[in-house]
Design a protein around this motif. Structure first.
Motif, PDB file in Angstrom:
ATOM      1  N   GLU A 267       0.840  -1.197   0.000  1.00 59.18           N
ATOM      2  CA  GLU A 267       0.000   0.000   0.000  1.00 59.18           C
ATOM      3  C   GLU A 267       0.872   1.243   0.000  1.00 59.18           C
ATOM      4  O   GLU A 267       1.841   1.336   0.757  1.00 59.18           O
ATOM      5  CB  GLU A 267      -0.911   0.017   1.227  1.00 59.18           C
ATOM      6  CG  GLU A 267      -1.874  -1.149   1.310  1.00 59.18           C
ATOM      7  CD  GLU A 267      -2.550  -1.245   2.660  1.00 59.18           C
ATOM      8  OE1 GLU A 267      -3.687  -1.747   2.721  1.00 59.18           O
ATOM      9  OE2 GLU A 267      -1.934  -0.827   3.662  1.00 59.18           O
ATOM     10  N   THR A 268       0.504   2.210  -0.816  1.00 56.75           N
ATOM     11  CA  THR A 268       1.185   3.496  -0.831  1.00 56.75           C
ATOM     12  C   THR A 268       0.483   4.438   0.147  1.00 56.75           C
ATOM     13  O   THR A 268      -0.608   4.120   0.643  1.00 56.75           O
ATOM     14  CB  THR A 268       1.148   4.105  -2.242  1.00 56.75           C
ATOM     15  OG1 THR A 268      -0.220   4.373  -2.583  1.00 56.75           O
ATOM     16  CG2 THR A 268       1.783   3.166  -3.267  1.00 56.75           C
ATOM     17  N   PRO A 269       1.056   5.610   0.410  1.00 54.38           N
ATOM     18  CA  PRO A 269       0.372   6.576   1.288  1.00 54.38           C
ATOM     19  C   PRO A 269      -1.035   6.923   0.810  1.00 54.38           C
ATOM     20  O   PRO A 269      -1.912   7.222   1.620  1.00 54.38           O
ATOM     21  CB  PRO A 269       1.310   7.791   1.239  1.00 54.38           C
ATOM     22  CG  PRO A 269       2.674   7.187   1.068  1.00 54.38           C
ATOM     23  CD  PRO A 269       2.444   6.043   0.125  1.00 54.38           C
ATOM     24  N   LEU A 270      -1.267   6.869  -0.512  1.00 50.25           N
ATOM     25  CA  LEU A 270      -2.596   7.167  -1.044  1.00 50.25           C
ATOM     26  C   LEU A 270      -3.639   6.187  -0.486  1.00 50.25           C
ATOM     27  O   LEU A 270      -4.773   6.581  -0.183  1.00 50.25           O
ATOM     28  CB  LEU A 270      -2.579   7.087  -2.570  1.00 50.25           C
ATOM     29  CG  LEU A 270      -3.903   7.390  -3.277  1.00 50.25           C
ATOM     30  CD1 LEU A 270      -4.342   8.827  -3.015  1.00 50.25           C
ATOM     31  CD2 LEU A 270      -3.781   7.147  -4.780  1.00 50.25           C
TER      32      LEU A 270
ATOM     33  N   VAL B 215      -5.994  12.999  -0.079  1.00 47.58           N
ATOM     34  CA  VAL B 215      -5.976  12.323  -1.378  1.00 47.58           C
ATOM     35  C   VAL B 215      -5.725  13.348  -2.485  1.00 47.58           C
ATOM     36  O   VAL B 215      -4.898  13.132  -3.390  1.00 47.58           O
ATOM     37  CB  VAL B 215      -7.299  11.575  -1.630  1.00 47.58           C
ATOM     38  CG1 VAL B 215      -7.369  11.072  -3.076  1.00 47.58           C
ATOM     39  CG2 VAL B 215      -7.432  10.405  -0.665  1.00 47.58           C
ATOM     40  N   SER B 216      -6.420  14.478  -2.407  1.00 42.96           N
ATOM     41  CA  SER B 216      -6.227  15.543  -3.399  1.00 42.96           C
ATOM     42  C   SER B 216      -4.797  16.067  -3.364  1.00 42.96           C
ATOM     43  O   SER B 216      -4.183  16.323  -4.420  1.00 42.96           O
ATOM     44  CB  SER B 216      -7.204  16.695  -3.133  1.00 42.96           C
ATOM     45  OG  SER B 216      -8.541  16.273  -3.280  1.00 42.96           O
ATOM     46  N   LEU B 217      -4.244  16.219  -2.157  1.00 43.94           N
ATOM     47  CA  LEU B 217      -2.872  16.717  -2.008  1.00 43.94           C
ATOM     48  C   LEU B 217      -1.871  15.749  -2.636  1.00 43.94           C
ATOM     49  O   LEU B 217      -0.961  16.168  -3.366  1.00 43.94           O
ATOM     50  CB  LEU B 217      -2.545  16.918  -0.528  1.00 43.94           C
ATOM     51  CG  LEU B 217      -1.088  17.310  -0.214  1.00 43.94           C
ATOM     52  CD1 LEU B 217      -0.804  18.702  -0.756  1.00 43.94           C
ATOM     53  CD2 LEU B 217      -0.805  17.227   1.282  1.00 43.94           C
ATOM     54  N   ILE B 218      -2.014  14.475  -2.350  1.00 48.17           N
ATOM     55  CA  ILE B 218      -1.078  13.470  -2.886  1.00 48.17           C
ATOM     56  C   ILE B 218      -1.112  13.476  -4.421  1.00 48.17           C
ATOM     57  O   ILE B 218      -0.064  13.401  -5.080  1.00 48.17           O
ATOM     58  CB  ILE B 218      -1.421  12.073  -2.337  1.00 48.17           C
ATOM     59  CG1 ILE B 218      -1.079  12.006  -0.838  1.00 48.17           C
ATOM     60  CG2 ILE B 218      -0.684  10.989  -3.105  1.00 48.17           C
ATOM     61  CD1 ILE B 218      -1.500  10.710  -0.162  1.00 48.17           C
TER      62      ILE B 218
ATOM     63  N   VAL C 180       0.883   7.228  -9.415  1.00 49.75           N
ATOM     64  CA  VAL C 180       0.425   7.106  -8.027  1.00 49.75           C
ATOM     65  C   VAL C 180      -0.970   6.489  -7.970  1.00 49.75           C
ATOM     66  O   VAL C 180      -1.229   5.587  -7.166  1.00 49.75           O
ATOM     67  CB  VAL C 180       0.428   8.486  -7.338  1.00 49.75           C
ATOM     68  CG1 VAL C 180      -0.242   8.397  -5.967  1.00 49.75           C
ATOM     69  CG2 VAL C 180       1.849   9.003  -7.188  1.00 49.75           C
ATOM     70  N   LEU C 181      -1.862   6.943  -8.834  1.00 44.49           N
ATOM     71  CA  LEU C 181      -3.238   6.464  -8.813  1.00 44.49           C
ATOM     72  C   LEU C 181      -3.363   5.018  -9.288  1.00 44.49           C
ATOM     73  O   LEU C 181      -4.279   4.292  -8.891  1.00 44.49           O
ATOM     74  CB  LEU C 181      -4.112   7.358  -9.692  1.00 44.49           C
ATOM     75  CG  LEU C 181      -4.402   8.753  -9.131  1.00 44.49           C
ATOM     76  CD1 LEU C 181      -4.952   9.661 -10.217  1.00 44.49           C
ATOM     77  CD2 LEU C 181      -5.385   8.675  -7.972  1.00 44.49           C
ATOM     78  N   GLY C 182      -2.447   4.581 -10.134  1.00 44.77           N
ATOM     79  CA  GLY C 182      -2.532   3.237 -10.687  1.00 44.77           C
ATOM     80  C   GLY C 182      -1.955   2.147  -9.817  1.00 44.77           C
ATOM     81  O   GLY C 182      -2.033   0.951 -10.150  1.00 44.77           O
TER      82      GLY C 182
ATOM     83  N   LEU D  39     -11.073  10.607  -6.521  1.00 44.18           N
ATOM     84  CA  LEU D  39     -10.354   9.614  -7.326  1.00 44.18           C
ATOM     85  C   LEU D  39     -10.984   9.465  -8.710  1.00 44.18           C
ATOM     86  O   LEU D  39     -10.267   9.344  -9.715  1.00 44.18           O
ATOM     87  CB  LEU D  39     -10.350   8.258  -6.610  1.00 44.18           C
ATOM     88  CG  LEU D  39      -9.527   8.196  -5.318  1.00 44.18           C
ATOM     89  CD1 LEU D  39      -9.786   6.872  -4.590  1.00 44.18           C
ATOM     90  CD2 LEU D  39      -8.040   8.348  -5.610  1.00 44.18           C
ATOM     91  N   MET D  40     -12.300   9.462  -8.782  1.00 40.44           N
ATOM     92  CA  MET D  40     -12.975   9.314 -10.070  1.00 40.44           C
ATOM     93  C   MET D  40     -12.783  10.539 -10.960  1.00 40.44           C
ATOM     94  O   MET D  40     -12.708  10.425 -12.185  1.00 40.44           O
ATOM     95  CB  MET D  40     -14.468   9.051  -9.848  1.00 40.44           C
ATOM     96  CG  MET D  40     -14.783   7.636  -9.401  1.00 40.44           C
ATOM     97  SD  MET D  40     -14.395   6.414 -10.675  1.00 40.44           S
ATOM     98  CE  MET D  40     -15.660   6.789 -11.894  1.00 40.44           C
ATOM     99  N   THR D  41     -12.683  11.706 -10.341  1.00 41.97           N
ATOM    100  CA  THR D  41     -12.416  12.926 -11.110  1.00 41.97           C
ATOM    101  C   THR D  41     -11.019  12.884 -11.707  1.00 41.97           C
ATOM    102  O   THR D  41     -10.806  13.269 -12.859  1.00 41.97           O
ATOM    103  CB  THR D  41     -12.563  14.168 -10.205  1.00 41.97           C
ATOM    104  OG1 THR D  41     -13.897  14.233  -9.697  1.00 41.97           O
ATOM    105  CG2 THR D  41     -12.262  15.439 -10.986  1.00 41.97           C
ATOM    106  N   ALA D  42     -10.061  12.392 -10.903  1.00 40.54           N
ATOM    107  CA  ALA D  42      -8.671  12.332 -11.356  1.00 40.54           C
ATOM    108  C   ALA D  42      -8.412  11.186 -12.314  1.00 40.54           C
ATOM    109  O   ALA D  42      -7.634  11.315 -13.265  1.00 40.54           O
ATOM    110  CB  ALA D  42      -7.741  12.216 -10.145  1.00 40.54           C
TER     111      ALA D  42
END
Length: 469
Positions: free
Chosen positions: A92-95, A107-110, A124-126, A151-154
């Motif tokens: 697991e990553t910090p996200l 989440v937005s900051l990361i 990061v998201l993947g 997450l869905m927006t990004a």
């Protein structure tokens, strides 16, 4: 001993305390960016390092992300942005930590920092953990709607990712009964609805939420016809439950699911019967009247299924519906009628319900040439055996033709002990039932004007006594 300058495996207690409290100034101090240093308890004085981890291999950034310490996360990333991709023991990553705890601002900051420091937000998201989950799975599992929206927006494509158990975020959200997240995910046309064992999000929803069931059917009506690996549709699942409104929703969509059969050949009406859900049965029949003709792989109708599962309410429902009474005399592949099965299951209440039906044939022989009355010799409970024996006898059921010296003794528990008591019980039961049918005698009367019921009672008592000796 660890020398100064050598990478430390475990995080020192002072750094851990500072990270959990979110004190970015103290963390800055401990990392040696000031003139101060910290002792690690080994007699060696040296600065702490960002490479230090907890026993679960969480970094300072994992801790900050999980606790929502925005300021600390910014400081840490300014020192070493590669920590955005650091993984703990579960990969697991910090996200993931931020998503699990519902810190949407973290989440937005990361995501922003990953882009600013050139790591790439897609990278990061993947990321997936060791079970194949994404941060979106984590948000869905813990019902964090705001995180899911971020997450869905990004990265809306996250909605199409399934984990190693073949679970999509949508399936997870349906299981979690998270209406908000389901609504967010289905905005993405390519969102996966997959679940484990070929189940879909609708299979999960019909047992969890009317609202989510409605959302999914509006989104993709064809989900109603998709089968899992046991060939069960969402309607099979709903029929096993008692929520009539959800069954109505499924029947209202373009669907042939009423007729689809699972690996046992059970249709939804069989499933409802097995669970004793009479209202569901009634609804299915009103929607598709010919569904009463569906037979499973053993040639059994839904009444057979209800009887075998010990549901007298199903037999009572069929008895009261004149158009369904024909089911009572239907035989399965082994020649057994529902009455045969009721006897074999020693369910006396079901036997009574069936015998009340108009037109019931009580002496049909199965493929072994045995009538329901013959099968009483297989019963193991003396209580049920006596009740069923007497009920069948006074209803006109007959033994199949056989030599009397070939009669086998009953093995019912308690029959061989307390013979006089058992005979007394039989006598009382026979007398009681005989009196109740005085004005409607099975078999009518013989040439001498005597009720034929006496012949039935005599034979039954003789058979019973034979079994005692």
């Amino acid at each position: 001993m660890l020398e100064d300058g050598v990478r430390r495996e475990f995080m020192c207690s002072d750094l851990y305390d500072a990270a959990t409290s979110g004190n970015k100034y103290k963390v800055d101090n401990l990392l040696g960016y000031t003139k101060e240093s910290v002792s690690h308890g080994l007699g060696v004085h040296c600065p702490c390092r960002l490479s230090e981890v907890t026993p679960k291999r969480n970094t300072v950034l994992h801790i900050a992300a999980g606790l929502g310490h925005i300021g600390l996360a910014e400081v840490v990333c300014s020192k070493d942005a590669s920590l955005l991709l650091s993984e703990n023991l579960r990969s697991e990553t910090p996200l993931f930590c931020a998503a699990r705890e519902g810190h949407h601002d973290m989440v937005s900051l990361i995501i922003r920092l990953a882009q600013e420091y050139g790591i790439g937000r897609d990278e990061v998201l993947g990321k997936k953990d060791n079970r194949g989950n994404t941060a979106l799975h984590e948000a869905a599992r813990h019902d964090h709607g705001k995180v899911a929206k971020v997450l869905m927006t990004a990265a809306p494509a996250l909605a199409s990712v399934v984990n190693q158990s073949d679970m999509s975020p949508l399936y997870v959200a349906a299981m979690r009964k998270s209406k908000g997240i389901v609504q967010t995910l289905i905005q993405y046309k390519d969102a996966s609805f997959a679940g484990p064992n070929r189940k879909t999000a609708l299979h999960a929803a019909v047992l969890q939420s009317r609202d989510i069931t409605s959302m999914l059917l509006d989104w993709q009506p064809t989900l109603a016809n998709i089968c899992d690996d046991s060939n069960s549709t969402p309607l099979h699942y709903a029929a096993s439950d008692s929520d009539i409104e959800i069954v109505k929703m499924l029947l209202g969509s373009p669907s042939s699911a009423v007729y689809l059969q699972d690996e046992h050949g059970w249709s939804p009406i069989h499933v409802a019967a097995r669970m004793g859900h009479v209202k569901v049965i009634d609804l299915l029949i009103k929607k598709c009247p010919d569904s009463v003709e569906i037979l499973d792989k053993q040639g059994r109708n839904f009444l057979h299924a209800g009887v075998e599962s010990g549901r007298p309410s199903v037999a009572g429902y069929v008895r009261r519906r004149s158009g369904l009474v024909k089911l009572i005399n239907e035989q399965d592949n082994r020649g057994n009628t529902p009455l045969h099965l009721a006897v074999l299951r020693q369910n006396s209440d079901t036997v009574f319900e069936i015998l009340k039906a108009k037109g019931v044939q009580t002496s049909i022989t199965n493929n072994e040439g045995r009538t329901p009355l013959d099968l009483t010799d297989r019963l193991r409970s003396s209580f049920h055996m006596i009740r069923i024996l007497v009920a069948l006898s006074v209803s006109g059921s007959q033994f199949s033709s056989q030599r009397q010296d070939h009669l086998k003794p009953w093995n019912a528990k308690g029959v061989h002990k307390g013979t006089e008591k058992n005979l007394t019980i039989v006598a009382v039961l026979i007398a009681t039932i005989a009196f109740s049918v005085t004005f409607n005698v099975p078999g009518g009367y013989d040439d001498h004007g005597k009720a034929n019921i006496l012949n039935y009672l005599h034979l039954s008592t003789r058979r019973f006594v034979c079994g005692l000796h």
